[in-house]
Design an enzyme around this catalytic site. Sequence first.
Site, PDB file in Angstrom:
ATOM      1  N   GLU A 100       0.678  -1.392   0.130  1.00  0.00           N
ATOM      2  CA  GLU A 100       0.104  -0.036  -0.078  1.00  0.00           C
ATOM      3  C   GLU A 100       0.806   1.111   0.133  1.00  0.00           C
ATOM      4  O   GLU A 100       0.199   2.202  -0.123  1.00  0.00           O
ATOM      5  CB  GLU A 100      -1.015   0.085   1.178  1.00  0.00           C
ATOM      6  CG  GLU A 100      -0.402   0.071   2.510  1.00  0.00           C
ATOM      7  CD  GLU A 100      -1.464  -0.071   3.499  1.00  0.00           C
ATOM      8  OE1 GLU A 100      -2.377  -0.568   3.304  1.00  0.00           O
ATOM      9  OE2 GLU A 100      -1.103   0.409   4.810  1.00  0.00           O
ATOM     10  N   CYS A 170       9.242  -3.037  -4.267  1.00  0.00           N
ATOM     11  CA  CYS A 170       9.465  -2.001  -3.894  1.00  0.00           C
ATOM     12  C   CYS A 170      10.798  -1.867  -3.096  1.00  0.00           C
ATOM     13  O   CYS A 170      11.677  -0.835  -3.243  1.00  0.00           O
ATOM     14  CB  CYS A 170       8.421  -1.194  -2.923  1.00  0.00           C
ATOM     15  SG  CYS A 170       8.177  -2.133  -1.485  1.00  0.00           S
TER      16      CYS A 170
HETATM   17 ZN   LIG Z   1       6.254  -0.915  -0.665  1.00  0.00          ZN
END
Ligand SMILES: [Zn+2]
Length: 210
Positions: A100, A170
Amino acid sequence: MSKFQQFEEEEQDGYLKIDQYNEKNVERIAEHYTDILQAIGEDPSREGLIKTPERVAKALQFLTHGYDVDAAELLRGAMFEEEYSQMVVVKDIEVYSMCEHHMLPFFGKAHIAYIPNGHIVGLSKIPRVVDVFARRLQVQERLTNEIRDCIQETLKPAGVAVVIECKHMCMAMRGVQKQNSVTTTSAFTGAFQNDVTRSEFLRLITASLG
Ligand SMILES: [Zn+2]
């Protein structure tokens, strides 16, 4: 009228796959992606990108369709009374979710166990529960707890164990670029808070059948 108004059919070896999308949401998300393409310096009207905003909008709806599914109801639909009271382990369940914070994928495996207390659940429902919570914007820690709580509160077993191991895009693609690191999270209730039971579960998920 149904919430889903747009249908897409795809024939694959005699199997008809039907995807349903909320047409208004597809349009709305696609418009924003046209802007985003411009903002990153692209030309949204060039051939390869003409249908991209619509494709992204549909992909995003699929990747977040867990919001529309009630995981507890899914479990309740396949609960059976049964005397079996040994540990039931479902391991190596594929997990695909999106963080998120960056809306980038994280993916890996979940290993889940429970100890029945009068009821068992259809085995295929355990991976479905994982999917319902994974197909939302998530953090791995909350995903782990939500799966544990859903099984505990619905099935009311003597204990639930959830271990999830994932790679986060990420981390791999941006920022620290630690490409091979895996994040492990776990959550336990009841009998799994006992060292002996928890060790047996951990031994079972790390043992190979070969
Ligand atoms: Zn992340």
